[in-house]
Design an enzyme around this catalytic site. Structure first.
Site, PDB file in Angstrom:
ATOM      1  N   LYS A 166       0.842  -1.105   0.153  1.00 29.98           N
ATOM      2  CA  LYS A 166      -0.126   0.240   0.101  1.00 29.98           C
ATOM      3  C   LYS A 166       0.851   1.349   0.028  1.00 29.98           C
ATOM      4  O   LYS A 166       1.385   1.713   0.989  1.00 29.98           O
ATOM      5  CB  LYS A 166      -1.229   0.048   1.176  1.00 29.98           C
ATOM      6  CG  LYS A 166      -2.088   0.805   0.995  1.00 29.98           C
ATOM      7  CD  LYS A 166      -2.600   1.868   1.703  1.00 29.98           C
ATOM      8  CE  LYS A 166      -1.684   3.012   2.302  1.00 29.98           C
ATOM      9  NZ  LYS A 166      -1.831   4.480   1.973  1.00 29.98           N
ATOM     10  N   GLU A 218       9.796   1.722  10.816  1.00 23.15           N
ATOM     11  CA  GLU A 218      10.860   2.736  10.589  1.00 23.15           C
ATOM     12  C   GLU A 218      10.058   4.078  10.487  1.00 23.15           C
ATOM     13  O   GLU A 218       9.436   4.350   9.759  1.00 23.15           O
ATOM     14  CB  GLU A 218      11.539   2.381   9.274  1.00 23.15           C
ATOM     15  CG  GLU A 218      12.843   3.159   9.150  1.00 23.15           C
ATOM     16  CD  GLU A 218      12.616   4.493   8.492  1.00 23.15           C
ATOM     17  OE1 GLU A 218      12.336   5.433   9.261  1.00 23.15           O
ATOM     18  OE2 GLU A 218      12.534   4.471   7.190  1.00 23.15           O
ATOM     19  N   CYS A 259      13.815  10.962   6.538  1.00 19.56           N
ATOM     20  CA  CYS A 259      13.785  10.536   7.676  1.00 19.56           C
ATOM     21  C   CYS A 259      15.048  10.516   8.576  1.00 19.56           C
ATOM     22  O   CYS A 259      14.799  10.803   9.989  1.00 19.56           O
ATOM     23  CB  CYS A 259      13.140   9.034   7.966  1.00 19.56           C
ATOM     24  SG  CYS A 259      14.313   7.960   7.109  1.00 19.56           S
ATOM     25  N   GLU A 301       9.870  16.720  14.931  1.00 18.84           N
ATOM     26  CA  GLU A 301      10.286  16.615  13.447  1.00 18.84           C
ATOM     27  C   GLU A 301       9.564  17.197  12.622  1.00 18.84           C
ATOM     28  O   GLU A 301       8.488  17.385  12.484  1.00 18.84           O
ATOM     29  CB  GLU A 301      10.018  14.836  13.100  1.00 18.84           C
ATOM     30  CG  GLU A 301      10.569  14.615  11.663  1.00 18.84           C
ATOM     31  CD  GLU A 301      10.218  13.135  11.417  1.00 18.84           C
ATOM     32  OE1 GLU A 301      11.290  12.711  10.787  1.00 18.84           O
ATOM     33  OE2 GLU A 301       9.482  12.660  11.672  1.00 18.84           O
TER      34      GLU A 301
END
Length: 484
Positions: A180, A255, A289, A386
Site C-alpha cells: 500500500k 521505521e 527520515c 520532527e
C-alpha cells in the site's frame, strides 16, 4: 508518459488489474505546479481483502515459498533488469509526483535496482543451524521459514525505492506481499505493478492497493490473514499500528520519525563538513527520515560553519525537479508546506533567529527556502519535533566532554540517525558508542545501504531493515529436536 498518466488506474490484485468497488478517486498533484496530473481509484476494505486473500493463496498453495532459492533469485533479478530499462520513466514519475529533482529521482531508481539485486543474492543464503543441545543423543537444528503474508506500507518521501526495498526483502524470504503506497505519491508503485507483470511473477505474490490510510491502510493492518506489517512513516501512525496489530499478534517492523543530531568538532574538515551537514538536511527538501536537523557545532568553528552552511543554502537552486539545474524541489503537498512554514513561524515566535531562508519561494508550487536558524533552546518546537522540511537549527557547544555532548544529542524522543564530523578516530568511535541512534554516519559515511542494517532506537521504530537482519525480520525460526 502521457499514456500512462491518462490511464484508468486501478488495483493490482492476483496478477491482474482490477477496478475498485468504490466510486472514490484520488487526484494526483504535481507539487511544483499544483496541477492535477493523474487520477487513480481509491481502494478500500473490499480491495484489501481481495488482495490479502490472493497473497494468502499464493503463499499457502502457490509456488513462491516452496520455489528453489535460485528460481526466486532469477525472477527478482529479472525484475531488476526491467526496472533498470524503465529507470528514466520511473524517475520522471517520481519527480512530477513527489517533486524531487531529477538527479535525486534518477539515483533513487538506480538504488531500487541495487536493492533488488542485493536481496536476490541473499535467497540462497538463508537457513538455520545445527545446535549442540544439553541432552545426549539429540540431533537438533533450526529452520528459517517465511513469515507469510506481508502488508508493506510505504511513505511518500522516496516512494519507489522504499516500495522496492521492502518488497525485495520480503520476497527474498519467501513471503507474499500486499503493498500500500502513500495516496499522495502512488504513480511509481502503479508502474511497478506493470513491471512485476512483465518480469513474470506468479499471480498473487505481489499485490498493490492504492487508497487512503484511513481505509486501505487500516484494513490492511487489521486483516487477520496478514502475518506481518512493515511500515515506514510517522511515529503517531506507528503507535496506532502496534495497537491494531494485536488482533492476531502479527509481526511488526516500524521505521518511524527522527530528529537526528549532526555534531561538528573543531578538528573537522570544514570544507567537507559544510556541504555534508547542509545536504544531510536540505536533500529532498528535508523530507528525509534521517535528516540532520539539529546541528551541534563547537563554538571554535560555530560562526565559520553557520556562515558556510548559510552561503551554501543561498546558492542552492530551488525549482521544479524537471529543471536540470534544480537542486531543491518543492515540498510534497500543501499540507506539508503549511506544516513546515508553521514550524519556522513557531521558532521565530519562540525567539529563534533566522540566519538564512525561512520564506516561501514563488506563488505556485510548494517551494520553501532552505532555512538556517540559530539562537534556539531545547524547549522550542523547532528543536523537539520532527519538521520534515529543509530547516536546520545550529546549536553551539563549548566542552569536549563526550558524555555531555552525547547527552545533548540524545535529548530527544527519537533515535534514528546521528552524524559526526571529526578527524580524531578515537573520539569518533567513543562517541558513536554513546549516541542512542540506529545509524551513525561519520564524515559523510553511507546511509541506507542494502547491506547495512537500518532502524531506530526509542520512538524511531522497532526492528531493522536491510542487511541479513532485514530479511530475517520476514522469517520465523523453527527448532527441530530428534532423539537418536
Amino acid at each position: 508518459m502521457s499514456a500512462f498518466l491518462s490511464k484508468r488506474h486501478g488495483m493490482f490484485i492476483n496478477g491482474d488489474w482490477t477496478d475498485s468497488s468504490a466510486d472514490e478517486t484520488i487526484a494526483v498533484i504535481d507539487p511544483a505546479t499544483e496541477e492535477v496530473i493523474a487520477t487513480v481509484q481509491a481502494g478500500g476494505e473490499a480491495e484489501v481483502d481481495r488482495a490479502v486473500r490472493a497473497a494468502r493463496a499464493a503463499f499457502d498453495n502457490g509456488p513462491w515459498p516452496n520455489m528453489a532459492p535460485i528460481d526466486r533469485m532469477m525472477i527478482m533479478l529479472r525484475l531488476a533488469d526491467v526496472i533498470e530499462a524503465a529507470a528514466d520513466e520511473i524517475a520522471f514519475l517520481e519527480t512530477i509526483d513527489n517533486g524531487m529533482p531529477m538527479w535525486l529521482s534518477t539515483g533513487a531508481a538506480a538504488k531500487a535496482v541495487l536493492h533488488l539485486r542485493h536481496f536476490a543474492g541473499i535467497c540462497g543464503r538463508l537457513g538455520g543451524q545445527v545446535h549442540n543441545v544439553t541432552q545426549p543423543d539429540i540431533h537438533a537444528y533450526s529452520i528459517k521459514e517465511p513469515v507469510g503474508v506481508v502488508g508493506a506500507i510505504t511513505p511518500w518521501n522516496f516512494p519507489f525505492v522504499m516500495a522496492v526495498a521492502k518488497m525485495a526483502q520480503a520476497l527474498a524470504a519467501g513471503c507474499t506481499v500486499v503493498l500500500k503506497p502513500s495516496e499522495i505519491t502512488p504513480l511509481s508503485a502503479l508502474r511497478l505493478g506493470e513491471l512485476i507483470q512483465q518480469a513474470g511473477f506468479p499471480d498473487g505474490v505481489v499485490n498493490i492497493i492504492v487508497g487512503y490510510g484511513r481505509d486501505a491502510g487500516k484494513a490492511l493492518v487489521e486483516h487477520l490473514l496478514v502475518d506481518k506489517i512493515s511500515f515506514t512513516g510517522s511515529t503517531a501512525t506507528g503507535k496506532w499500528i502496534v495497537q491494531a496489530a494485536a488482533g492476531n499478534l502479527k509481526r511488526v517492523t516500524l521505521e518511524l520519525g527522527g530528529k537526528s543530531p549532526t555534531i561538528v568538532f573543531p578538528d573537522a574538515d570544514v570544507e567537507r563538513a559544510v556541504p555534508g551537514a547542509a545536504m544531510a538536511v536540505f536533500a529532498n527538501s528535508g523530507q528525509v527520515c534521517v535528516a540532520g536537523s539539529r546541528l551541534f557545532i563547537h563554538r571554535k568553528i560555530f560562526d565559520k560553519m553557520v556562515d558556510g552552511i548559510s552561503a551554501f543554502a543561498a546558492n542552492l537552486k530551488v525549482g521544479s525537479g524537471l529543471d536540470a539545474d534544480s537542486q531543491i524541489g518543492p515540498l510534497v503537498s500543501r499540507d506539508q508546506l503549511d506544516r513546515v512554514s508553521g514550524f519556522i513561524e513557531s521558532g521565530i515566535n519562540e525567539g529563534a533567529h533566522v540566519v538564512h531562508g525561512g520564506k516561501r519561494v514563488g506563488d505556485a508550487g510548494y517551494f520553501v527556502q532552505p532555512t538556517v536558524v540559530a539562537e534556539t533552546h531545547g524547549d522550542m518546537r523547532i528543536i523537539k519535533e520532527e519538521i520534515f522540511g529543509p530547516v536546520v537549527a545550529a546549536i553551539p557547544f563549548d566542552d569536549d566532554d563526550l558524555d555531555q555532548i552525547a547527552a545533548r544529542a540524545n535529548d530527544t524522543n527519537y533515535g534514528l540517525a546521528a552524524y559526526i564530523w571529526s578527524s580524531d578516530a578515537s573520539k569518533i568511535h567513543k562517541l558513536a558508542r554513546k549516541l542512542r541512534a540506529g545509524l551513525i554516519q561519520v564524515n559523510g559515511g553511507t546511509a541506507l545501504d542494502p547491506a547495512l542494517p537500518f532502524g531506530g532506537f526509542k520512538e524511531s521504530g522497532w526492528g531493522r531493515e536491510y542487511g541479513a537482519e532485514g530479511v530475517e525480520a520476514y522469517m520465523e525460526t523453527k527448532s527441530v529436536a530428534i532423539q537418536l
